[in-house]
Design a protein around this motif. Structure first.
Motif, PDB file in Angstrom:
ATOM      1  N   ILE A  82      -7.977 -12.527   9.496  1.00 20.70           N
ATOM      2  CA  ILE A  82      -6.670 -12.796  10.096  1.00 20.70           C
ATOM      3  C   ILE A  82      -5.948 -11.475  10.352  1.00 20.70           C
ATOM      4  O   ILE A  82      -6.313 -10.441   9.798  1.00 20.70           O
ATOM      5  CB  ILE A  82      -5.794 -13.700   9.186  1.00 20.70           C
ATOM      6  CG1 ILE A  82      -5.712 -13.107   7.765  1.00 20.70           C
ATOM      7  CG2 ILE A  82      -6.321 -15.119   9.154  1.00 20.70           C
ATOM      8  CD1 ILE A  82      -4.788 -13.850   6.830  1.00 20.70           C
ATOM      9  N   GLY A  83      -4.919 -11.558  11.193  1.00 15.62           N
ATOM     10  CA  GLY A  83      -4.127 -10.368  11.478  1.00 15.62           C
ATOM     11  C   GLY A  83      -2.706 -10.707  11.854  1.00 15.62           C
ATOM     12  O   GLY A  83      -2.049  -9.956  12.567  1.00 15.62           O
ATOM     13  N   THR A  84      -2.215 -11.845  11.356  1.00 14.11           N
ATOM     14  CA  THR A  84      -0.846 -12.261  11.638  1.00 14.11           C
ATOM     15  C   THR A  84      -0.384 -13.203  10.540  1.00 14.11           C
ATOM     16  O   THR A  84      -1.198 -13.705   9.759  1.00 14.11           O
ATOM     17  CB  THR A  84      -0.766 -12.959  13.013  1.00 14.11           C
ATOM     18  OG1 THR A  84       0.597 -13.227  13.343  1.00 14.11           O
ATOM     19  CG2 THR A  84      -1.544 -14.274  13.008  1.00 14.11           C
ATOM     20  N   HIS A  85       0.931 -13.441  10.469  1.00 16.70           N
ATOM     21  CA  HIS A  85       1.436 -14.345   9.447  1.00 16.70           C
ATOM     22  C   HIS A  85       1.860 -15.669  10.079  1.00 16.70           C
ATOM     23  O   HIS A  85       1.940 -15.794  11.301  1.00 16.70           O
ATOM     24  CB  HIS A  85       2.605 -13.715   8.679  1.00 16.70           C
ATOM     25  CG  HIS A  85       3.838 -13.457   9.491  1.00 16.70           C
ATOM     26  ND1 HIS A  85       3.902 -12.508  10.482  1.00 16.70           N
ATOM     27  CD2 HIS A  85       5.076 -14.026   9.456  1.00 16.70           C
ATOM     28  CE1 HIS A  85       5.103 -12.493  11.019  1.00 16.70           C
ATOM     29  NE2 HIS A  85       5.832 -13.406  10.422  1.00 16.70           N
ATOM     30  N   ARG A  86       2.115 -16.648   9.229  1.00 16.73           N
ATOM     31  CA  ARG A  86       2.502 -17.977   9.682  1.00 16.73           C
ATOM     32  C   ARG A  86       3.939 -18.271   9.267  1.00 16.73           C
ATOM     33  O   ARG A  86       4.546 -17.546   8.484  1.00 16.73           O
ATOM     34  CB  ARG A  86       1.558 -19.032   9.119  1.00 16.73           C
ATOM     35  CG  ARG A  86       0.091 -18.768   9.439  1.00 16.73           C
ATOM     36  CD  ARG A  86      -0.768 -19.983   9.260  1.00 16.73           C
ATOM     37  NE  ARG A  86      -0.472 -20.992  10.284  1.00 16.73           N
ATOM     38  CZ  ARG A  86      -1.302 -21.968  10.628  1.00 16.73           C
ATOM     39  NH1 ARG A  86      -2.492 -22.059  10.044  1.00 16.73           N
ATOM     40  NH2 ARG A  86      -0.968 -22.853  11.546  1.00 16.73           N
ATOM     41  N   SER A  87       4.467 -19.364   9.799  1.00 20.95           N
ATOM     42  CA  SER A  87       5.874 -19.696   9.558  1.00 20.95           C
ATOM     43  C   SER A  87       6.095 -20.335   8.193  1.00 20.95           C
ATOM     44  O   SER A  87       7.056 -20.023   7.492  1.00 20.95           O
ATOM     45  CB  SER A  87       6.380 -20.638  10.655  1.00 20.95           C
ATOM     46  OG  SER A  87       6.243 -20.047  11.928  1.00 20.95           O
ATOM     47  N   GLY A  88       5.244 -21.271   7.796  1.00 13.52           N
ATOM     48  CA  GLY A  88       5.453 -22.006   6.555  1.00 13.52           C
ATOM     49  C   GLY A  88       5.072 -21.206   5.327  1.00 13.52           C
ATOM     50  O   GLY A  88       4.075 -20.483   5.315  1.00 13.52           O
ATOM     51  N   GLY A 137      -5.462  -2.988  18.095  1.00 12.13           N
ATOM     52  CA  GLY A 137      -4.691  -4.164  17.718  1.00 12.13           C
ATOM     53  C   GLY A 137      -4.638  -4.468  16.237  1.00 12.13           C
ATOM     54  O   GLY A 137      -3.758  -5.198  15.790  1.00 12.13           O
ATOM     55  N   ASP A 138      -5.587  -3.965  15.458  1.00  7.30           N
ATOM     56  CA  ASP A 138      -5.601  -4.227  14.021  1.00  7.30           C
ATOM     57  C   ASP A 138      -6.177  -3.010  13.312  1.00  7.30           C
ATOM     58  O   ASP A 138      -6.476  -1.992  13.949  1.00  7.30           O
ATOM     59  CB  ASP A 138      -6.391  -5.500  13.697  1.00  7.30           C
ATOM     60  CG  ASP A 138      -7.815  -5.473  14.242  1.00  7.30           C
ATOM     61  OD1 ASP A 138      -8.388  -4.371  14.399  1.00  7.30           O
ATOM     62  OD2 ASP A 138      -8.377  -6.557  14.514  1.00  7.30           O
ATOM     63  N   ALA A 139      -6.330  -3.102  12.001  1.00  7.35           N
ATOM     64  CA  ALA A 139      -6.754  -1.931  11.236  1.00  7.35           C
ATOM     65  C   ALA A 139      -8.161  -1.485  11.611  1.00  7.35           C
ATOM     66  O   ALA A 139      -8.436  -0.283  11.689  1.00  7.35           O
ATOM     67  CB  ALA A 139      -6.669  -2.231   9.737  1.00  7.35           C
ATOM     68  N   GLN A 140      -9.054  -2.434  11.840  1.00  6.48           N
ATOM     69  CA  GLN A 140     -10.420  -2.059  12.195  1.00  6.48           C
ATOM     70  C   GLN A 140     -10.455  -1.322  13.529  1.00  6.48           C
ATOM     71  O   GLN A 140     -11.111  -0.286  13.674  1.00  6.48           O
ATOM     72  CB  GLN A 140     -11.307  -3.304  12.253  1.00  6.48           C
ATOM     73  CG  GLN A 140     -12.766  -2.987  12.547  1.00  6.48           C
ATOM     74  CD  GLN A 140     -13.679  -4.164  12.294  1.00  6.48           C
ATOM     75  OE1 GLN A 140     -13.507  -4.891  11.324  1.00  6.48           O
ATOM     76  NE2 GLN A 140     -14.653  -4.362  13.158  1.00  6.48           N
ATOM     77  N   GLY A 191      -2.091  -4.277  21.633  1.00  2.00           N
ATOM     78  CA  GLY A 191      -1.539  -3.794  20.372  1.00  2.00           C
ATOM     79  C   GLY A 191      -1.607  -4.849  19.284  1.00  2.00           C
ATOM     80  O   GLY A 191      -2.515  -5.681  19.239  1.00  2.00           O
ATOM     81  N   SER A 192      -0.614  -4.853  18.405  1.00  2.00           N
ATOM     82  CA  SER A 192      -0.650  -5.706  17.215  1.00  2.00           C
ATOM     83  C   SER A 192      -0.594  -7.190  17.529  1.00  2.00           C
ATOM     84  O   SER A 192      -0.844  -8.014  16.644  1.00  2.00           O
ATOM     85  CB  SER A 192       0.513  -5.345  16.283  1.00  2.00           C
ATOM     86  OG  SER A 192       1.760  -5.642  16.897  1.00  2.00           O
ATOM     87  N   ASN A 193      -0.267  -7.562  18.768  1.00  2.00           N
ATOM     88  CA  ASN A 193      -0.279  -8.980  19.132  1.00  2.00           C
ATOM     89  C   ASN A 193      -1.691  -9.511  19.338  1.00  2.00           C
ATOM     90  O   ASN A 193      -1.884 -10.729  19.438  1.00  2.00           O
ATOM     91  CB  ASN A 193       0.536  -9.208  20.410  1.00  2.00           C
ATOM     92  CG  ASN A 193       2.027  -9.186  20.153  1.00  2.00           C
ATOM     93  OD1 ASN A 193       2.501  -9.718  19.150  1.00  2.00           O
ATOM     94  ND2 ASN A 193       2.782  -8.564  21.044  1.00  2.00           N
ATOM     95  N   LEU A 210       0.726 -13.708  29.535  1.00  7.42           N
ATOM     96  CA  LEU A 210       0.688 -12.366  28.952  1.00  7.42           C
ATOM     97  C   LEU A 210       1.840 -12.218  27.976  1.00  7.42           C
ATOM     98  O   LEU A 210       3.004 -12.398  28.337  1.00  7.42           O
ATOM     99  CB  LEU A 210       0.756 -11.283  30.036  1.00  7.42           C
ATOM    100  CG  LEU A 210       0.297  -9.889  29.569  1.00  7.42           C
ATOM    101  CD1 LEU A 210      -0.281  -9.091  30.726  1.00  7.42           C
ATOM    102  CD2 LEU A 210       1.414  -9.103  28.907  1.00  7.42           C
ATOM    103  N   LEU A 211       1.487 -11.888  26.738  1.00  6.28           N
ATOM    104  CA  LEU A 211       2.458 -11.784  25.648  1.00  6.28           C
ATOM    105  C   LEU A 211       2.608 -10.326  25.245  1.00  6.28           C
ATOM    106  O   LEU A 211       1.618  -9.633  25.008  1.00  6.28           O
ATOM    107  CB  LEU A 211       1.971 -12.628  24.466  1.00  6.28           C
ATOM    108  CG  LEU A 211       2.830 -12.696  23.209  1.00  6.28           C
ATOM    109  CD1 LEU A 211       2.681 -14.069  22.558  1.00  6.28           C
ATOM    110  CD2 LEU A 211       2.423 -11.623  22.208  1.00  6.28           C
ATOM    111  N   GLU A 212       3.848  -9.843  25.169  1.00  7.81           N
ATOM    112  CA  GLU A 212       4.098  -8.474  24.718  1.00  7.81           C
ATOM    113  C   GLU A 212       5.525  -8.344  24.212  1.00  7.81           C
ATOM    114  O   GLU A 212       6.408  -9.132  24.561  1.00  7.81           O
ATOM    115  CB  GLU A 212       3.811  -7.456  25.820  1.00  7.81           C
ATOM    116  CG  GLU A 212       4.522  -7.686  27.134  1.00  7.81           C
ATOM    117  CD  GLU A 212       4.034  -6.723  28.218  1.00  7.81           C
ATOM    118  OE1 GLU A 212       3.807  -5.535  27.913  1.00  7.81           O
ATOM    119  OE2 GLU A 212       3.886  -7.159  29.375  1.00  7.81           O
TER     120      GLU A 212
END
Length: 551
Positions: free
Chosen positions: A60-66, A319-322, A462-464, A505-507
């Protein structure tokens, strides 16, 4: 459960970031992949800080809402995040300062004082209570504390044991019998990638969110032999670095948007003088000072066009650490191979986020073999070769003069005003661009995942990217991530998106900077998904948006 999200919150000075990383280590010990997002204002004391640690049985590389478990070190945390908790969430709060009918209290201050600890150790109490709630054995948890808390280890163990024994309510997670890897922040991954490519020097003036690289490099300098300096300003940083490069040292610098502004004149000098410097540009919310501890992706156009005049450069955005490890190494190596500046773009979410990285999947980056001049005749620093790349030499070189010139010059590096010579040297530099495109095309410059047969496509950078990869998999559409931003991988992007009936496209910027670049290269963007409040998207929010748009 296959997933668990923990939020720990308190004031600046409570050690929320360190506590979050320790919790990430706990889940790694239990066999989970983790990602941690750290939210904090630009304050030394006070305010509201929190870390969200998500653990999952898949990368994974993101967090969730709950939130499954809420650890509230103060009343503000309980008030702000109680509504984010799931119906069956476990809430543990600081009963010394919070009264609540929901959850269970534990006296942080009282336990710390009983064991003769300091106030900052109150987060150890929370971590001890969490470890019991998750169902860990004491010996296993104690090894995590010993690994993470190098100062006052025994005192922290005493405090953690009291909390471990006092906590009653549980929310056990099943143990996964796997070893997913190590945990790294984005800044640590960038540092290791640069080192793997043969870095000799790192120079920076502290500026969030890039400062973690400076701290890592300084701490590791004794072991790595890398020369690490903190001069008085960003202008001093970049000019000192270019001096080290002139002397033959592979050197990188790190900064954020405001510092990069100050570096642009020297960036132009690197372009004219063909100085292979690598700049890590860790984006944050702007303009000007903006909000220094929050994220943005608003410097893309700036990075591609920064500096006066025209000159080749590389711009990469992992986009992530790797990917940060891999492309930091590529940035340094390719910069030296082509004798051009390179810019590695990260952002606050990537730089300070914590990820699980499997060392087996980290590519071996062989330091590039720089073509060196070993002749005995007159050395021409800017010899006009077939590919535009001149043989490199650094002082001292017996019997030769090695010139580096920021003014228009001839092959020897002597300043000129003649129009034909100016045009000749410009063409020499620009001959590198097709070869630069070929070089990055061999490095998988565009990452495609999700449903390759879908006629819907979600582009991000990037991080998205890890967020969009996971959301696309869930919704059943294709995810496309360009990592090379310049020279833009037009062929690969057209191939990845050509069958798309609808492209999103998300940024994290207002104007849609990557969307503009895509459309300039013939890649239509049907729906732009911008965010520009300094906060990252969450997975649940994006999935909901995509379901609505796909209907």
């Amino acid at each position: 459960m296959d997933e668990c999200s923990v939020l720990i919150g308190g004031k600046a000075g409570d050690g929320i970031n360190v506590a979050g990383q320790t919790i990430a280590r706990i889940f790694t010990t239990l066999g989970y992949y983790v990602y941690m997002y750290y939210d904090y204002p630009s304050l030394i004391r006070g305010g509201h800080n929190f870390s969200v640690i998500r653990a999952s049985n898949h990368p994974i590389g993101t967090h969730r809402s709950g939130i499954d478990i809420l650890l509230a070190m103060d009343l503000t945390t309980l008030r702000r995040h109680q509504n984010d908790c799931k119906r069956d969430a476990l809430i543990i709060y600081n009963s010394d300062s919070v009264q609540s009918d929901v959850g269970s209290g534990i006296p942080l201050k009282r336990i710390v004082e009983k064991n003769g600890g300091s106030a900052v150790m109150e987060n150890t109490v929370m971590i001890g209570a969490l470890a019991f709630a998750l169902g860990m054995e004491w010996e296993e948890f104690a090894s995590v504390i010993s690994h993470e808390m190098h100062k006052f280890t025994e005192k922290n163990l005493e405090i953690a044991r009291d909390a471990f024994q006092m906590q009653e309510e549980k929310r056990e997670v099943k143990r996964i019998h796997q070893s997913p890897g190590i945990i790294l922040s984005g800044n640590e991954a960038v540092s290791l990638g640069l080192l793997s490519a043969g870095l000799n020097g790192y120079i920076a003036y502290p500026m969030s969110p890039s400062t973690g690289i400076l701290h890592f490099m300084a701490a590791a300098s004794g072991e790595t032999g890398v020369q690490v300096f903190q001069p008085e300003s960003e202008i001093a940083v970049v000019t000192m670095a270019e001096g080290m490069v002139y002397a033959g040292a592979k050197t990188a610098v790190g900064t954020s948007g405001g510092g990069f502004c100050l570096m642009t004149e020297a960036l132009s000098m690197a372009g004219m003088a063909e100085i292979p410097i690598t700049i890590v540009l860790a984006q944050r919310s702007g303009p000007s000072t903006g909000t220094p501890t929050y994220t943005a992706q608003s410097d893309l156009h700036f990075a591609i066009h920064a500096g006066h005049g025209e000159f080749p450069r590389f711009v990469f955005a992992p986009g992530d650490a790797q990917q940060a490890f891999e492309w930091a190494g590529h940035a340094l190596s390719l910069s030296w191979q082509f004798q051009v500046p390179s810019i590695l773009m990260t952002d606050r979410v990537l730089s300070e986020g914590v990820y699980t990285v499997d060392p087996e999947f980290l590519p071996a980056i062989t330091p590039v073999s720089v073509p060196l001049w070993e002749g005995h005749d007159e050395y021409l620093r800017y010899r006009d070769t077939e590919d535009g790349i001149s043989l490199y030499a650094s002082p001292p070189l017996s019997g030769s003069v090695i010139k580096g010139n920021s003014k228009s010059h001839d092959e020897r590096g002597i300043s000129v005003d003649d129009g034909m010579q100016i045009a000749s040297m410009t063409r020499k530099q620009m001959k590198k661009i097709p070869l630069m495109k070929e070089a990055v095309s061999r490095l998988n410059p565009v990452h495609v995942s999700g449903n390759h047969d879908s006629d819907m496509c979600l582009i991000s950078w990037g991080s998205n990217a890890p967020l969009c990869r996971e959301a696309a998999n869930f919704v059943g559409i294709k995810s496309v991530q360009p990592i090379v931003m310049h020279p833009f991988p037009e062929t690969e992007m057209l191939a990845a998106t050509s069958r798309s009936r609808m492209t999103f496209l998300l940024e994290d910027n207002f104007s849609g900077q990557l969307a503009d670049i895509c459309e300039a290269h013939g890649i239509p963007v049907d729906i732009r998904l911008p965010r520009f409040d300094g906060r990252p998207f969450t997975l649940d929010q994006l999935i909901e948006d995509l379901w609505g748009l796909a209907e």
